[in-house]
Design a protein around this motif. Structure first.
Motif, PDB file in Angstrom:
ATOM      1  N   CYS A   9      12.490  -7.421   3.285  1.00 53.30           N
ATOM      2  CA  CYS A   9      11.839  -8.722   3.066  1.00 53.30           C
ATOM      3  C   CYS A   9      11.063  -8.781   1.753  1.00 53.30           C
ATOM      4  CB  CYS A   9      10.960  -9.091   4.255  1.00 53.30           C
ATOM      5  SG  CYS A   9       9.676  -7.923   4.626  1.00 53.30           S
ATOM      6  N   ILE A  10      10.517  -7.671   1.291  1.00 50.45           N
ATOM      7  CA  ILE A  10       9.733  -7.720   0.048  1.00 50.45           C
ATOM      8  C   ILE A  10      10.667  -7.994  -1.138  1.00 50.45           C
ATOM      9  CG2 ILE A  10       8.239  -6.389  -1.517  1.00 50.45           C
ATOM     10  CD1 ILE A  10       7.014  -5.085   0.965  1.00 50.45           C
ATOM     11  N   ALA A  11      11.783  -7.261  -1.184  1.00 54.01           N
ATOM     12  CA  ALA A  11      12.742  -7.472  -2.282  1.00 54.01           C
ATOM     13  C   ALA A  11      13.333  -8.876  -2.199  1.00 54.01           C
ATOM     14  CB  ALA A  11      13.845  -6.423  -2.223  1.00 54.01           C
ATOM     15  N   ILE A  63      12.814  -6.837  -6.697  1.00 51.60           N
ATOM     16  CA  ILE A  63      12.778  -5.381  -6.482  1.00 51.60           C
ATOM     17  C   ILE A  63      11.493  -4.991  -5.766  1.00 51.60           C
ATOM     18  CG2 ILE A  63      12.872  -3.107  -7.588  1.00 51.60           C
ATOM     19  CD1 ILE A  63      14.253  -4.460  -9.995  1.00 51.60           C
ATOM     20  N   ASP A  64      11.676  -4.192  -4.701  1.00 55.17           N
ATOM     21  CA  ASP A  64      10.531  -3.592  -4.006  1.00 55.17           C
ATOM     22  C   ASP A  64      10.560  -2.104  -4.357  1.00 55.17           C
ATOM     23  OD1 ASP A  64       8.622  -2.641  -2.270  1.00 55.17           O
ATOM     24  OD2 ASP A  64       9.809  -2.994  -0.446  1.00 55.17           O
ATOM     25  N   PHE A  65       9.809  -1.752  -5.382  1.00 59.23           N
ATOM     26  CA  PHE A  65       9.783  -0.358  -5.852  1.00 59.23           C
ATOM     27  C   PHE A  65       8.739   0.378  -5.009  1.00 59.23           C
ATOM     28  CE2 PHE A  65       7.948   2.834  -8.772  1.00 59.23           C
ATOM     29  CZ  PHE A  65       9.088   3.534  -9.118  1.00 59.23           C
ATOM     30  N   PHE A  72       0.518  -7.346   7.217  1.00 59.81           N
ATOM     31  CA  PHE A  72       0.011  -5.973   7.267  1.00 59.81           C
ATOM     32  C   PHE A  72       1.172  -5.080   6.846  1.00 59.81           C
ATOM     33  CE2 PHE A  72      -0.903  -1.969   9.361  1.00 59.81           C
ATOM     34  CZ  PHE A  72      -2.296  -1.861   9.346  1.00 59.81           C
ATOM     35  N   ASP A  73       1.124  -4.596   5.616  1.00 54.67           N
ATOM     36  CA  ASP A  73       2.239  -3.810   5.059  1.00 54.67           C
ATOM     37  C   ASP A  73       1.759  -2.388   4.814  1.00 54.67           C
ATOM     38  OD1 ASP A  73       4.242  -2.654   3.559  1.00 54.67           O
ATOM     39  OD2 ASP A  73       3.982  -3.926   1.797  1.00 54.67           O
ATOM     40  N   TRP A  74       2.180  -1.488   5.711  1.00 51.15           N
ATOM     41  CA  TRP A  74       1.753  -0.094   5.559  1.00 51.15           C
ATOM     42  C   TRP A  74       2.973   0.778   5.267  1.00 51.15           C
ATOM     43  CZ3 TRP A  74      -0.420   4.017   9.397  1.00 51.15           C
ATOM     44  CH2 TRP A  74      -1.134   4.964   8.644  1.00 51.15           C
ATOM     45  N   SER A  96       2.514  -9.856  -5.383  1.00 45.48           N
ATOM     46  CA  SER A  96       1.936  -8.884  -4.443  1.00 45.48           C
ATOM     47  C   SER A  96       2.935  -8.588  -3.331  1.00 45.48           C
ATOM     48  CB  SER A  96       0.685  -9.462  -3.792  1.00 45.48           C
ATOM     49  OG  SER A  96      -0.350  -9.456  -4.689  1.00 45.48           O
ATOM     50  N   GLU A  97       3.007  -7.332  -2.951  1.00 40.47           N
ATOM     51  CA  GLU A  97       4.006  -6.936  -1.947  1.00 40.47           C
ATOM     52  C   GLU A  97       3.882  -7.716  -0.626  1.00 40.47           C
ATOM     53  OE1 GLU A  97       3.884  -2.655  -1.771  1.00 40.47           O
ATOM     54  OE2 GLU A  97       4.664  -2.487  -3.800  1.00 40.47           O
ATOM     55  N   PRO A  98       2.673  -7.825  -0.035  1.00 38.59           N
ATOM     56  CA  PRO A  98       2.624  -8.540   1.252  1.00 38.59           C
ATOM     57  C   PRO A  98       2.987 -10.014   1.129  1.00 38.59           C
ATOM     58  CG  PRO A  98       0.412  -7.858   0.569  1.00 38.59           C
ATOM     59  CD  PRO A  98       1.375  -7.257  -0.402  1.00 38.59           C
TER      60      PRO A  98
HETATM   61 MG   LIG Z   1       6.310  -0.894   0.533  1.00 37.89          MG
END
Ligand SMILES: [Mg+2]
Ligand SMILES: Nc1ncnc2c1ncn2[C@@H]1O[C@H](COP(=O)(O)OP(=O)(O)OP(=O)(O)O)[C@@H](O)[C@H]1O
Length: 480
Positions: free
Chosen positions: A345-347, A8-10, A178-180, A156-158
């Protein structure tokens, strides 16, 4: 029995759910009807106090400028998880955690609809920003549990973005992500060594697209003669202007200029403005410069130079702003690319980790700096993390009134200095060899908890601290 494992990418703005299905060995994404992740938005009915709309539907109500009268629309709750902010309806008070539960429920409902026969608890790895603190991690775990999700691990998300991206990484060694997004910039520098993705350094800044929307809305407001300061505008009207600015900001990523006109703003007035992309870029330049600084600081901490980065992977909605893309391209040239599956991609990375439990270890040894300056490892990078507590007993060798337990991390086999993680201070009686007992534990939320007590002092007070900035190393089976 085959299993389904979830990632999950919350997000502050959007939330993505991904499932790895062991049966079919495939990844299944859960999102809105348009094929994108759900919006992290909940609309509450002011009269009944119940959830009226969730996700993208709630976001559309927010964007629909007339229908918000009977609704309280809550967005960006991820940034408010441990704040005191609440939303009151006629008969109910909603806390940020309750709202977060509803966002998790959007995914749970979709999963249960797809597999109605499955009643099992949903096990998931949840991606969190680099600097998410202990309370925020706990709040996420509780919110998820209330929706029927058991969080087995955080990542971690990145790092999750890199693990879950569709790019071919087989020949690549050094990475920068680089995740903005809507609420934060997260940067990770990673290295691939012997099939393991090793986090070298992480950096963050709590500023995202929400901050741009606010600056943009302020600009529109100030360029019209409304007679009141922006901060005094009625919340509903302010929200309408913010929503409109968010839409137009995205349009400015493709158009050279845009026009905004919002009727029935303060006292029935229409606020309007025209802005060119160049003017918009001048408005956000300082912010973008500060992000580039964070990126260079993170690179410096990693020990790698920009030239040594083989792939700078960009993800997150705000990275789509042309000025951001340009700045990153100026640094990395053709070694920089916007992830093909950026929204998911994060999830997906989190789901990949869920499907390979125990695939991670600490990226460095973690331990204590002794009084002679030597580093004593408590956890070694080469050993599997079993999440069990480790007890360490130390003797105080100085007749001081205070004992300081200095916690640090050090790359194994590295001759350089250990880098400080933090310290715990305990009272001492001033005798030699007072026994200090410390318990170290890396929990599944990937936070290091250390508690220590001086067994000789009268108070026998235990001091505890939690550190969340640890770096990890992930061993993943590579796809052919
Ligand atoms: Mg995000
Ligand atoms: N084309 C675009 N141009 C500019 N900004 C965009 C574009 N598309 C999306 N955004 C912005 O990106 C942000 C959302 O990005 P994303 O979905 O990656 O964030 P998030 O993952 O929810 O947030 P976070 O990771 O910070 O918690 C919003 O501020 C949105 O306005």
């Amino acid at each position: 029995m085959s299993k389904r494992l979830f990632g999950i990418d919350f997000g502050t703005t959007t939330t993505a759910f991904c499932c790895f299905d062991e049966d079919t060995e495939s990844y299944i994404m859960f999102g809105n009807d348009a094929g994108h992740p759900y919006h992290s938005v909940i609309a509450l009915d002011k009269v009944t106090g119940k959830v009226a709309f969730k996700g993208t539907e709630a976001w559309m109500k927010k964007a629909d400028l007339v229908s918000t009268g009977g609704l309280t629309v809550v967005s960006s709750v991820k940034q408010k998880l441990v704040s005191d902010e609440v939303w009151e309806t006629n008969n109910r008070i909603w806390t940020p955690e309750m709202v977060a539960t509803e966002i998790f429920r959007i995914g749970v409902d979709a999963i249960r609809t797809k597999w109605p026969e499955s009643k099992a608890l949903i096990e998931a790895v949840v991606a969190v920003p680099v600097d998410f603190n202990y309370e925020e991690r706990k709040a996420i775990s509780r919110a998820a549990a209330n929706a029927g999700i058991y969080v087995t691990q955080f990542v971690s998300e990145p790092t999750a973005a890199l693990i879950g991206c569709d790019e071919d990484l087989r020949e690549i060694r050094n990475f920068l992500v680089f995740d903005w997004g809507g609420g934060t910039l997260d940067v990770s520098v990673l290295k691939k060594v012997g099939g393991k993705f090793k986090e070298l350094a992480k950096g963050t800044k709590r500023d995202g697209g929400d901050r741009i929307d606010e600056e943009f809305a302020r600009w529109v407001h100030n360029s019209c003669d409304t007679g009141i300061p922006f901060d005094m505008v009625e919340p509903r009207n302010k929200d309408r202007l913010l929503t409109r600015c968010e839409q137009e900001k995205r349009n400015l990523s493709v158009e050279k200029d845009i026009k905004i006109a919002l009727p029935s703003y303060h006292k029935g007035l229409t606020v309007r403005g025209t802005i060119t992309r160049a003017e918009f870029e001048a408005m956000i330049k300082e912010l973008i410069d500060s992000l580039i600084d964070v990126m260079f600081d993170t690179l410096a901490k990693s020990g790698l130079s920009a030239e040594q980065i083989d792939l700078a992977l960009m993800v997150g909605g705000s990275s789509q702003i042309p000025m951001v893309k340009r700045e990153i391209e100026n640094i990395f040239g053709s070694r920089c690319s916007y992830a093909q599956n950026a929204e998911w991609c994060i999830a997906k990375g989190a789901a990949k980790l869920a499907a390979q439990p125990g695939s991670y270890t600490l990226a460095s040894d973690v331990g204590i700096i002794l009084s002679d300056g030597f580093f004593f490892p408590v956890f070694r990078n080469s050993e599997p993390l079993n999440h069990r507590p480790v007890v360490v007993t130390l003797g105080l060798v100085e007749d001081a009134k205070e004992a300081r337990l200095i916690i640090a991390e050090k790359s194994s086999g590295h001759n350089g200095n250990a880098s400080l993680i933090g310290a715990i201070t305990l009272p001492a009686s001033g005798f030699n060899f007072e026994p200090i007992e410390a318990i170290f534990e890396v929990e599944t939320d990937l936070a290091l908890r250390v508690s220590a007590v001086n067994a000789l002092t009268e108070s026998r007070r235990t001091e505890s601290r939690t550190f969340t900035g640890l770096k990890f190393e992930y061993l993943l089976h590579e796809e052919d």
